[in-house]
Every structure is written in structure tokens, then in C-alpha cells.
Design an enzyme around this catalytic site. Structure first.
Site, PDB file in Angstrom:
ATOM      1  N   ALA A   7     -39.689  12.476   4.967  1.00  0.00           N
ATOM      2  CA  ALA A   7     -39.315  12.682   3.572  1.00  0.00           C
ATOM      3  C   ALA A   7     -38.567  11.474   3.038  1.00  0.00           C
ATOM      4  CB  ALA A   7     -38.451  13.940   3.457  1.00  0.00           C
ATOM      5  N   MET A   8     -38.562  11.338   1.704  1.00  0.00           N
ATOM      6  CA  MET A   8     -37.993  10.146   1.070  1.00  0.00           C
ATOM      7  C   MET A   8     -36.516   9.947   1.427  1.00  0.00           C
ATOM      8  SD  MET A   8     -40.862  10.710  -0.132  1.00  0.00           S
ATOM      9  CE  MET A   8     -42.243  10.177  -1.087  1.00  0.00           C
ATOM     10  N   ARG A   9     -35.786  11.064   1.604  1.00  0.00           N
ATOM     11  CA  ARG A   9     -34.354  10.910   1.894  1.00  0.00           C
ATOM     12  C   ARG A   9     -34.111  10.220   3.240  1.00  0.00           C
ATOM     13  NH1 ARG A   9     -35.627  16.272   2.600  1.00  0.00           N
ATOM     14  NH2 ARG A   9     -35.138  17.242   4.617  1.00  0.00           N
ATOM     15  N   TYR A  10     -35.130  10.209   4.098  1.00  0.00           N
ATOM     16  CA  TYR A  10     -34.995   9.526   5.389  1.00  0.00           C
ATOM     17  C   TYR A  10     -35.559   8.104   5.351  1.00  0.00           C
ATOM     18  CZ  TYR A  10     -34.113  14.219   7.207  1.00  0.00           C
ATOM     19  OH  TYR A  10     -33.595  15.467   7.434  1.00  0.00           O
ATOM     20  N   THR A  11     -36.418   7.826   4.398  1.00  0.00           N
ATOM     21  CA  THR A  11     -37.148   6.552   4.420  1.00  0.00           C
ATOM     22  C   THR A  11     -36.720   5.598   3.323  1.00  0.00           C
ATOM     23  OG1 THR A  11     -38.907   7.541   3.071  1.00  0.00           O
ATOM     24  CG2 THR A  11     -39.178   7.613   5.453  1.00  0.00           C
TER      25      THR A  11
END
Length: 632
Positions: A7-11
Site C-alpha cells: 500500500a502507498m503508506r508503505y511505499t
């Protein structure tokens, strides 16, 4: 949900300006796109890198049955190599070596791998690179001011402190970390005194800590073929240039398509401005103005839509001038794009200019120098110990002890009941003590680890496991290069260095091969193999003297025949060698037979000189049963 890991919050990441090298051309039709992990967005299959980022940034990864370890490189060097291969299709990997010296890390530590090994690594695609910290001397302190890539200063201090606590670094008095904003790396090592060999100390720390580190190299990557492959440096750059040519071609074609589309629309808009009153009338009066415009002026659907989308403010006469100016500009760009796409030379020139531009914008000088250094060596335990003279004493029952100094008389020491003096050796506390048994096996122990001579010692059988029935016959000590003569009472022997007798295992090392029923004799020290002689005496009262150089220098084995002994007529041997000695031309030889002794002067000894392997001459009456002999 497993999909949430991407997910974007990790990447998300904050990008540096250099990221433009990877992302700038994404919106120009340069790469294919595919749905992302959950199908909500599209993502590029690969990034349209303007430089070979896999070499510049490096990569590390592991998968099932394969791994990747690509080290970072200098941007200017890689860009220069790319240009060389782009301009000359006949270039070889040797030409690449003129530009790329080796990896370049974001640290000033030294790369100490020889250049020949680095080039071999690039030829095969796998190998290793060794980095070493850089230090300097300030007053009486050692300052480490550059560490190998990804090495923590705190970890280094911890490793050195552990050795200090284990008393393995008696020459280091203190450690400090003086790193700050002005000096990002400043580790201070304080030697115990100014007599400490700074270079030897650092060589030890290089060998035992992360001040010197090895980096594995494996150019295993997925190229244009879509399958993992180990590349050499030449093929990797060559394939990236193919990819870059494809990417630039797609970018130019994408732009050409955009230009042609815009020119097509401008042609339609120009028709509308030239017939503006009629176009307005059609739009006001026709039910289907789009179809009417297409029929009346032979326009395409795209052109008709563009005319219908014109805002009233754009109907001024000035807009016609702008359209013609834009047409001229786009027509020139179209011609230039078609020329570049139609010419391989122009295309390569464009790529070359872009590589040079990016190198000037993002490149810098090499940070990690490639230098030749001697291989680091850890300080051996015996080298850390004080070198003091000592006397190692062995008794007939195989008990051993060590006394400080060389002045003691080992025969006057106190022995256990039924035990007595057998042999002794003069050595130093930081040298190994070597013990020989009757079967010809050698054993060694650190001299400093032996029991004190104030006690009655300890049994050697507690330290070693000799063969059944074997007894200890001698002890040796001295410099590793010191030579001794080993012989069996069967009349065979050879010369060997003490370092060949060093052994770690408890069962010893088979050194002298003794023929059946024979035993090893007491060894004799050798001073100068070229100018000394061997004296051998047998139970039959025969003495033979011959040049020591006639015997071989071996590591192990039976050796060559020293003196000829007739074969036994029955199972019991009738004659054997009693003792051997190594003498010089000026030495006398004293023979002991019971309480009697006979001293032979150099002129007397000439009678017993002969060739190696002969019978020797008979000794005078009364000395047919010599027990031992010694040079005097």
C-alpha cells in the site's frame, strides 16, 4: 490482507533531484504500463532510466536459488564508458576498463582489492571487493576518519572493546568516539605507549574487525530478455544502451505522434478561421453541426471537435496569426524528429548529449580510492605475550614443566619418586615447545601454558594422546626456522625445520617414519647444514662421520640411510644406532660408555669420515658399548 504490504503508506518516499533521471520520461510513452498490486492504478513495467542506475546505485537481493549483489559505481566513470561503447561498436571490455576503475562507494575508505582481481570480477560477473578504513596518526593517537561502506562506528568500537575486555589487545589503552557534524567519522584509538607498532596494531584490527570488510559481487539481474542472468560489465552496459536506444526511440515517436496530431488539428482550426462566418452560421443553424462541418470542409472528426470547442474569445483575428506561428514551429520540430528517427547516427548523438548533460548535472569525483595494500594479519597470541627466556624440562615418566630463564640446572630439580630427568630445551615463553615420542610423532604446546618448575609439572599424556606403548623421548624449542636432525635407531634420518613440527591436534603429527621395531633417537640441532657433519655410533662399536648436506631436508618420512646396519638373522635385531650428533670441523666428540668416556679430537675424527650409508670404523677397545655421545 496480504496486498496491503504494498500500500502507498508503505511505499511513499521523498525523492532527491537525481530521481528525475529515472522518472522524467515516464509520461512520454517510453515504457509499458501494468495494473498495480490491487488494480486501482497503473504502474510502469520498468523505469525509463537516462543512466544505468543498476550500476550507479547498486542492488542487493536474494531469491530462491539465486542472489544479486551489485555494488555502486561512479556516475562520471559509468557515463564515460557508456559514451565509449555508444560511439564505437567495436569496443571491448578492455576499453571499458579505461573508464571504470572499480566500484565507488559513498565513503572515503580505500578499496584494496588488486586491479587485476577487479577486472576479473567484471569479466565474469562475480567475485568480491575488499574495503579498508583510513586512519592517520595525531600525536600519540590513531584517528580513524573513514569507514567501509555501511559500517557503523559504534559497531567498530564495540568489537575493539570486546577484544580489550578479553585481554587480546594489551597494547590499546583507551577508545573514544569524537564524531560530530564537522567530523562525521572520528574514532580515536589510544595506544598504551609510543613503543607500540601502530601499523601492526591497525593490521590486526583490520583482520579482526569491520574496519576491513569484504563485499560479495554477483551481477545477476533481469535484463531485456525478462530472465535472470549473470552479466559481465561489458554486456550489462551494452544491453542498457540497447534499452536506452529503444526508450529514446519510443519517446521521439510519441512526441512525433503528438506533433502530427496537433498539426492535424491546427489545419482544421485554420480552415475554420478562414471561413469563420460560414462556420458560425453552420453551428447556429444546423441540428448536427459536427457532421455538417465535416461534410462541408472535408474535416476529420478530431478537427470538427476542435472547431466546436473553440471559445468565443479565441475568434479574434490574432488567433489566426498564432495558429500559423504554431504550425511553423511544429513543422520544424516534425522535420527534426523524422530526421532523428530516420538516422541511427543522429539518434546516438542525441543519447550521447543527454548522457553528458546528466553526468554534468549529477556526477562527482570518485570518493573511494583504489590502492594496493599489504594483506592484514591478526596478531598471534604468542606475539601478544612477553618474550622471556624459559627452560622446558621433561622427565623420564613424561612429566613436563617450564622454568623462567636459562640459568637453572634441570637435573637438580625435584622429581617424583621413581622419576628422573630426561631432556630439556632452552626457548622463549612466546614460542611453542615441541615434544617427540619414540614412534616418531611430534606434538606442540605453547610454552607459556606449561606448569611452573616450582611444582613437579604435569603429565604430557594429559595434553596429548600418543600411540599405545609410546614414550616421550625429547623436547625442542627455538625459532621456527631452526633445523634439527631426526633419525631412527634403524639408521635412517633427515633434516627438518621446527615450524614443520608445529601441530594443534592432541594426537600429534607423524613426522619420522620408524621401520618395524625401531624407535626414534634424540634429535640433534643443526646450525649450518652446508658446513656440518653427522656422527652416528652403533651398538657394534662403529662410528661413521659424513657431511650433513648428504641428508635431505624433508617435512616427514623415513629419510635416507645414515649408516649401514646388517639385516637381522632372526627376529631379534643384533645391531642398531645408539646416538647421533651434529658437529663442525673444529668440534671434538666425547663418547660415554658407562663411567668411562673418550674424547676424540678433530684430527682423531678424520679416521671415521666416510660416505653416507657405509659401515663406519670400529671404535677403540673398551668403547664397543657406547651409550651416548656429545660434541665438545
Amino acid at each position: 490482507d496480504p496486498k496491503s504490504f504494498a500500500a502507498m503508506r508503505y511505499t511513499e518516499a521523498r525523492l532527491s533531484p537525481y530521481a528525475e533521471v529515472l522518472l522524467k520520461e515516464l509520461g512520454h510513452g517510453t515504457v509499458d504500463w501494468t495494473p498495480n498490486f490491487d488494480g486501482t492504478l497503473d504502474e510502469p513495467v520498468r523505469l525509463p532510466a537516462r543512466l544505468p542506475n543498476v550500476l550507479l546505485n547498486g542492488a542487493t537481493g536474494i531469491a530462491v536459488g539465486m542472489a544479486t549483489d551489485i555494488l555502486p559505481h561512479n556516475l562520471n566513470e559509468v557515463a564515460s564508458a557508456c559514451i565509449r561503447l555508444l560511439e564505437n561498436s567495436r569496443s571491448t571490455i578492455e576499453d571499458v576498463f579505461e573508464h571504470i576503475q572499480g566500484p565507488d562507494f559513498p565513503t572515503d575508505a580505500e578499496i584494496i582489492t588488486p586491479k587485476a582481481d577487479i577486472q576479473q570480477m567484471y569479466r565474469t560477473g562475480h567475485g568480491s571487493i575488499k574495503m579498508r578504513a583510513v586512519y592517520k596518526k595525531e600525536k600519540d593517537e590513531i584517528i580513524v576518519h573513514a569507514l567501509p561502506h555501511q559500517v557503523s562506528g559504534a559497531k567498530i568500537l564495540e568489537q575493539i572493546a570486546q577484544q580489550m575486555q578479553a585481554k587480546k589487545l594489551p597494547m590499546v589503552a583507551d577508545l573514544r568516539d569524537e564524531s560530530d557534524h564537522e567530523n562525521p567519522t572520528r574514532l580515536v584509538i589510544v595506544p598504551r605507549s609510543n613503543r607500540v607498532d601502530y601499523d601492526a596494531l591497525m593490521s590486526h584490527l583490520f583482520a579482526t574487525t569491520d574496519l576491513e570488510r569484504n563485499y560479495r559481487v554477483n551481477f545477476n539481474m533481469i535484463g531485456l530478455g525478462g530472465r535472470p542472468k549473470v552479466y559481465n560489465l561489458f554486456d550489462l552496459i551494452k544491453e542498457w544502451l540497447e534499452f536506452r536506444i529503444q526508450t529514446v526511440t519510443r519517446r521521439l515517436q510519441y512526441r512525433l505522434d503528438k506533433v502530427l496530431s496537433r498539426l492535424h488539428i491546427l489545419d482544421g482550426l485554420l480552415i475554420a478561421y478562414l471561413n469563420i462566418d460560414e462556420v458560425i452560421a453552420i453551428i447556429r443553424n444546423e441540428d448536427k453541426p459536427k457532421q455538417a462541418l465535416m461534410t462541408r470542409y472535408n474535416l476529420s472528426e478530431l478537427q470538427a471537435d476542435a472547431i466546436l470547442d473553440i471559445k468565443l474569445r479565441h475568434l479574434a483575428k490574432l488567433e489566426e496569426i498564432k495558429i500559423r506561428a504554431e504550425q511553423d514551429e511544429l513543422s520544424k520540430e516534425k522535420a527534426d524528429l523524422e530526421k532523428t528517427l530516420g538516422s541511427e547516427r543522429r539518434l546516438k548523438t542525441l543519447i550521447r548529449k543527454e548522457i553528458i548533460s546528466d553526468a554534468e548535472k549529477y556526477g562527482d569525483e570518485r570518493r573511494s580510492p583504489i590502492v594496493e595494500r599489504e594483506e592484514s594479519q591478526a596478531i598471534k597470541e604468542e606475539d601478544r605475550l612477553p618474550s622471556e627466556p624459559c627452560t622446558i624440562v621433561v622427565s623420564t615418566k613424561g612429566w613436563v614443566r617450564a622454568a623462567k630463564g636459562h640459568e637453572i640446572n634441570p637435573e637438580e630439580l625435584n622429581y617424583k619418586s621413581g622419576d628422573s630427568y630426561l631432556a630439556h630445551a632452552l626457548g622463549r615463553s612466546n614460542h611453542p615447545a615441541i615434544f617427540l615420542d619414540s614412534t616418531g610423532r611430534a606434538y606442540s604446546l605453547a610454552a607459556h601454558s606449561l606448569a611452573s618448575a616450582r611444582s613437579q609439572g604435569e603429565p604430557l599424556t594429559g595434553r596429548f594422546t600418543p600411540p599405545s606403548g609410546a614414550t616421550f623421548t625429547a623436547v625442542l624449542a627455538g625459532d621456527a626456522k631452526q633445523q634439527v636432525l631426526l633419525a631412527s635407531d634403524a639408521g635412517y634420518g633427515f633434516v627438518v625445520s621446527l615450524e614443520e613440527l608445529y601441530v594443534r591436534n592432541k594426537s600429534g603429527k607423524a613426522t619420522l617414519k620408524c621401520p618395524k621395531e625401531s624407535v626414534a633417537l634424540r634429535p640433534a640441532h643443526v646450525s649450518n647444514i652446508e658446513n656440518e657433519f653427522v656422527a652416528a655410533v652403533t651398538t657394534d662399536g662403529r662410528l661413521l662421520i659424513f657431511p650433513l648436506a648428504d641428508l635431505p631436508v624433508l617435512v616427514r618420512g623415513k629419510g635416507n640411510k645414515i649408516i649401514n646396519i646388517p639385516s637381522a638373522r632372526n627376529a631379534k635385531r643384533e645391531e642398531m644406532v645408539v646416538d647421533i650428533a651434529v658437529i663442525s670441523e673444529a668440534d671434538s666428540l666425547t663418547l660415554h660408555a658407562g663411567k668411562r668416556h673418550l674424547t676424540l679430537k678433530p684430527k682423531d675424527l678424520s679416521h671415521y669420515h666416510g660416505e653416507r650409508g657405509r659401515r663406519g670404523n670400529k671404535l677403540p677397545r673398551g668403547f664397543q658399548r657406547v651409550e651416548r655421545m656429545e660434541k665438545t
